[in-house]
Design an enzyme around this catalytic site. Structure first.
Site, mmCIF file in Angstrom:
data_model
loop_
_atom_site.group_PDB
_atom_site.id
_atom_site.type_symbol
_atom_site.label_atom_id
_atom_site.label_comp_id
_atom_site.label_asym_id
_atom_site.label_seq_id
_atom_site.Cartn_x
_atom_site.Cartn_y
_atom_site.Cartn_z
ATOM 1 N N SER A 199 -26.811 -44.956 -53.913
ATOM 2 C CA SER A 199 -25.851 -45.075 -55.171
ATOM 3 C C SER A 199 -26.411 -46.333 -55.759
ATOM 4 O O SER A 199 -26.928 -47.389 -55.049
ATOM 5 C CB SER A 199 -24.350 -45.177 -54.589
ATOM 6 O OG SER A 199 -24.162 -46.392 -53.980
ATOM 7 N N GLU A 232 -34.216 -46.426 -55.934
ATOM 8 C CA GLU A 232 -34.067 -45.019 -56.760
ATOM 9 C C GLU A 232 -32.577 -44.951 -56.505
ATOM 10 O O GLU A 232 -32.214 -44.350 -55.365
ATOM 11 C CB GLU A 232 -34.762 -44.168 -56.192
ATOM 12 C CG GLU A 232 -34.916 -42.809 -56.900
ATOM 13 C CD GLU A 232 -34.063 -41.740 -56.325
ATOM 14 O OE1 GLU A 232 -32.929 -41.471 -56.984
ATOM 15 O OE2 GLU A 232 -34.467 -41.191 -55.466
#
Length: 446
Positions: free
Chosen positions: A205, A226
């Site tokens: 997240s 990412e």
């Protein structure tokens, strides 16, 4: 993780079927020491030796695919065929890098000498649960080929699958080169802060990425992040509506919509809005809970998705399909279609990690681009048009790490997989992704 334990629970019925205790601090210390020693030896190996072991690792994954796919399905609910495809993708990635990677790591000619690529040392990979094999091997294969050791911090709900991956690696690779860190969030931060760790790779997240990225920066360690993807899927007036709707439904329902690259916000020009709405609703209706649509991986994820949908409807969105958790056992949420979705609603502002398609209608392509760029969390974007001449200029205006024409977003081994703005930075695929696990050294010969 519950009470310092990794708990595996089948999302199809909610039943716990395995647990393992979290490590104590001295366990993490031992793993760090072993990784440091393994990294020193591995760095002295040749590229040919590393590539050969990476090739063998890919072959081992293929042999273990039935066991791994069953484990994936049981821990996070994924359809078996999709789980098997995930393992196959990880194996192909190992084999691709074994063939292509050595050329990318070879010394490069420079203006006054050469550029050498050297490993960083020990890489800490914080991995998510949604693709528990692929998301480990995406950074792992590149880090290994570059000459690094890897410590994997698995997601708490996929411990059994992560342990199987660790076992496969241990059978083929030198001792200590690849290990799982069975620790909690505090232990993960302590490991990242330890001088033994040289780099962070985090898939998760935005909140997790900000926390761990800030800690890595504080200790002057490189990081590849990412994070989430609140991705736009733009349908212009000349698009192939049937193909676009089918791809849109797949993007929302494969892996129960739990993919960071999946399209989330469907932005359609007014001229074809009715046709696309009808086609998308029909395509989504084919996905049925328990047969063609998997459950969400955890109860809290299902409940969060339900709150996001409910609040968006309260704020003016219109639900055309689904909209509420399925009854009965398991963490199922039906394929859902919301329309009249606007900025300010959770369905627009937040990443909906589940089988919910959010439809917004705009006047023209310029308005579509502007609405797509209203999110800072665009990992990938799709543009649907038959006019290839206008496609590239329009796509160039999109603030996303990956741009796809007439296809749903999927990464490619040979191309960088990178985020944009709040969806992260750095790459883990392609030449850029491999070189991220190295440090350049300038060799000036005379």
């Amino acid at each position: 993780m519950q009470a310092n334990r990794f708990v595996s629970r089948d999302p199809r019925d909610g039943q716990v079927f395995a647990e393992r205790p979290s490590w104590q601090r001295h366990d993490t210390r031992q793993a760090l020491t072993a990784a440091t020693q393994a990294a020193a030896h591995w760095a002295s190996s040749t590229l040919a030796q590393r590539a050969a072991l990476l090739r063998a690792l890919g072959e081992a994954l293929l042999l273990a695919s039935p066991v791994l796919a069953n484990s994936i399905q049981r821990e996070m609910g994924k359809q078996y065929a999709e789980a098997d495809d995930e393992v196959l993708r990880a194996a192909k990635w190992c084999q691709f890098l074994a063939e292509q990677g050595p050329a990318w790591l070879a010394p490069e000619p420079g203006a006054h000498g050469q550029i050498w690529r050297r490993p960083l040392g020990v890489v800490l990979a914080v991995t998510p649960w949604n693709y528990p094999v692929w998301q480990i091997f995406r950074p792992l294969a590149a880090a290994l080929l570059a000459g690094n050791a890897v410590l994997i911090k698995p997601a708490p709900n996929v411990a059994q699958t992560s342990a199987l991956v660790e076992m496969i690696c241990r059978e083929l690779l030198p001792k200590g080169l690849v290990q799982c860190l069975w620790t909690d969030e505090v232990g993960t931060r302590e490991a990242l802060a330890d001088p033994a760790v040289s780099m962070l790779v985090c898939t998760g997240s935005e909140a997790t990425g900000r926390q761990l990225g800030a800690l890595a920066a504080h200790h002057l360690k490189p990081a590849v992040l990412e994070l989430g993807g609140n991705n736009a899927f733009i349908v212009l007036a000349d698009a192939d509506i049937a193909a676009a709707a089918e791809a849109a439904a797949q993007s929302r329902c494969l892996n129960a919509g739990q993919a960071c690259t999946a399209a989330k916000r469907f932005i359609v020009v007014e001229a074809v809005a009715d046709a696309f709405r009808h086609a998308l609703r029909a395509a989504l209706a084919h996905y049925q809970c328990g047969s063609t649509l998997a459950p969400l991986a955890r109860a809290d994820l299902r409940d969060k998705l339900a709150r996001q949908v409910s609040l968006s409807v309260e704020q003016g969105a219109r639900c055309l399909l689904g909209g509420q958790p399925a009854g009965g056992r398991g963490y199922y949420f039906p394929a859902t279609l919301l329309e009249q979705v606007t900025p300010g609603m959770p369905a627009f502002d937040e990443e909906l990690f589940g089988p919910v398609a959010c439809l917004s209608v705009v006047a023209d392509s310029a308005a579509a681009i502007a609405l797509a760029n209203a999110s800072r969390q665009q990992l990938a974007a799709s543009l649907w048009t038959r006019d290839t001449a206008q496609a590239a200029p329009l796509a160039a205006q999109l603030q996303a790490g990956m741009l796809c024409l007439n296809s749903r977003p999927t990464s490619r081994f040979a191309l960088p997989f990178a985020g944009s703005q709040a969806s992260g930075f750095g790459s883990t695929l392609g030449r850029d992704g491999l070189l991220a696990f190295t440090r350049p050294v300038a060799w000036l010969a005379g």
